[in-house]
Design an enzyme around this catalytic site. Sequence first.
Site, PDB file in Angstrom:
ATOM      1  N   PRO A  63      39.994 -18.613   5.480  1.00  0.00           N
ATOM      2  CA  PRO A  63      40.947 -19.230   6.414  1.00  0.00           C
ATOM      3  C   PRO A  63      42.404 -19.005   5.988  1.00  0.00           C
ATOM      4  O   PRO A  63      43.315 -19.237   6.773  1.00  0.00           O
ATOM      5  CB  PRO A  63      40.581 -20.719   6.386  1.00  0.00           C
ATOM      6  CG  PRO A  63      39.622 -20.901   5.262  1.00  0.00           C
ATOM      7  CD  PRO A  63      39.071 -19.567   4.897  1.00  0.00           C
TER       8      PRO A  63
ATOM      9  N   GLU B   4      34.099 -24.398  -1.518  1.00  0.00           N
ATOM     10  CA  GLU B   4      35.554 -24.598  -1.505  1.00  0.00           C
ATOM     11  C   GLU B   4      36.308 -23.285  -1.591  1.00  0.00           C
ATOM     12  O   GLU B   4      37.527 -23.268  -1.632  1.00  0.00           O
ATOM     13  CB  GLU B   4      35.973 -25.528  -2.647  1.00  0.00           C
ATOM     14  CG  GLU B   4      35.465 -26.941  -2.488  1.00  0.00           C
ATOM     15  CD  GLU B   4      35.886 -27.578  -1.162  1.00  0.00           C
ATOM     16  OE1 GLU B   4      37.090 -27.643  -0.894  1.00  0.00           O
ATOM     17  OE2 GLU B   4      34.997 -27.992  -0.406  1.00  0.00           O
TER      18      GLU B   4
ATOM     19  N   ARG C 272      32.020  -2.857  18.941  1.00  0.00           N
ATOM     20  CA  ARG C 272      32.123  -2.484  20.355  1.00  0.00           C
ATOM     21  C   ARG C 272      33.225  -1.457  20.613  1.00  0.00           C
ATOM     22  O   ARG C 272      33.251  -0.818  21.653  1.00  0.00           O
ATOM     23  CB  ARG C 272      32.265  -3.716  21.245  1.00  0.00           C
ATOM     24  CG  ARG C 272      33.520  -4.516  21.050  1.00  0.00           C
ATOM     25  CD  ARG C 272      33.358  -5.926  21.603  1.00  0.00           C
ATOM     26  NE  ARG C 272      32.909  -5.917  22.983  1.00  0.00           N
ATOM     27  CZ  ARG C 272      33.639  -5.512  24.023  1.00  0.00           C
ATOM     28  NH1 ARG C 272      34.872  -5.103  23.827  1.00  0.00           N
ATOM     29  NH2 ARG C 272      33.152  -5.542  25.236  1.00  0.00           N
TER      30      ARG C 272
ATOM     31  N   ASP D 141      39.194  -4.663  28.493  1.00  0.00           N
ATOM     32  CA  ASP D 141      39.014  -5.967  27.873  1.00  0.00           C
ATOM     33  C   ASP D 141      40.300  -6.778  27.852  1.00  0.00           C
ATOM     34  O   ASP D 141      41.389  -6.225  27.745  1.00  0.00           O
ATOM     35  CB  ASP D 141      38.591  -5.813  26.410  1.00  0.00           C
ATOM     36  CG  ASP D 141      37.111  -5.532  26.273  1.00  0.00           C
ATOM     37  OD1 ASP D 141      36.396  -5.647  27.277  1.00  0.00           O
ATOM     38  OD2 ASP D 141      36.699  -5.201  25.150  1.00  0.00           O
TER      39      ASP D 141
HETATM   40 CL1  6GU Z   1      37.242 -16.226   7.655  1.00  0.00          CL
HETATM   41  N1  6GU Z   1      36.406 -18.590   6.857  1.00  0.00           N
HETATM   42  C1  6GU Z   1      36.330 -19.925   6.953  1.00  0.00           C
HETATM   43  N2  6GU Z   1      35.618 -20.587   6.042  1.00  0.00           N
HETATM   44  N3  6GU Z   1      36.928 -20.623   7.898  1.00  0.00           N
HETATM   45  C2  6GU Z   1      37.613 -19.925   8.794  1.00  0.00           C
HETATM   46  C3  6GU Z   1      37.745 -18.530   8.772  1.00  0.00           C
HETATM   47  C4  6GU Z   1      37.114 -17.889   7.753  1.00  0.00           C
HETATM   48  N4  6GU Z   1      38.496 -18.132   9.803  1.00  0.00           N
HETATM   49  C5  6GU Z   1      38.819 -19.255  10.445  1.00  0.00           C
HETATM   50  N5  6GU Z   1      38.303 -20.348   9.849  1.00  0.00           N
END
Ligand code: 6GU
Length: 240
Positions: A93, A120, A158, A173
């Site tokens: 994230p 974590e 794709r 798209d």
């Molecule tokens: Cl790549 N991993 C996690 N754990 N949460 C996320 C993410 C990735 N992308 C958005 N939220």
Amino acid sequence: MPCSMRIDVLTLFPEVFEPFFEASIVGRAVRSGLVSIRCVNFRDFAHDKHRSVDDRPFGGGPGMVLMCGPVFDALESVEAKCDGTPLRILLTPQGERLTQATVGDLARRPWLVVLCGHYEGFDERIRLGIGAREISIGDYVLSGGEPAAMALIDAVVRLVPGALGDEGSAADDSFAAGMLEYPQYTRPREFRGMSVPDVLLSGDHDRIAAWRREEAMKRTLERRPDLRRGGGSKGPAEPA
Ligand code: 6GU
């Protein structure tokens, strides 16, 4: 068809990918030999008899952290099986937000190695040591990188030439031209009092194309004006 792309997925949950790699566009691309996708379980590279892959964070705090040893060993084992150098992708994230522009770039690479984090997160030395492109799929928290890996792989595969039956459809798209897609209709002509717009039944291809351009623009300005401001690669604009 020669294999034009190889994707290795490193994960603690290889079983969640199995149905995904068999279904729909991705499944067809795999079966036709256009892409080759393999999963490797970090746990197969654990160093102890309990097959540990994670441990408590130094300094305390909640959760568990993915350890360096199994991750580096899994990565090096996968990469030793093939000539060349893959693009390493670390799903986190904290990474750059995935956009269609990035997807297009990834689709041109012959070999991707995708690492899914969990718990974590990763020991920081993994991030520092592997030199991966760090990617997030959006501003929300997933329990692990697996759903993000599926989203990324679907979007990339794709775009591999030959993956879509109709080569025109990727260009149409949403996001491909910084625009959302126009509305689509199929049979029946009338459903629960809602009719298909007359222009689509007119057989006049110029008028249909003009209507679609106009609807796509209207929808984009209403829902995602940030795409028109050239912010398409960065996601929605920040509030002023
Ligand atoms: Cl790549 N991993 C996690 N754990 N949460 C996320 C993410 C990735 N992308 C958005 N939220």
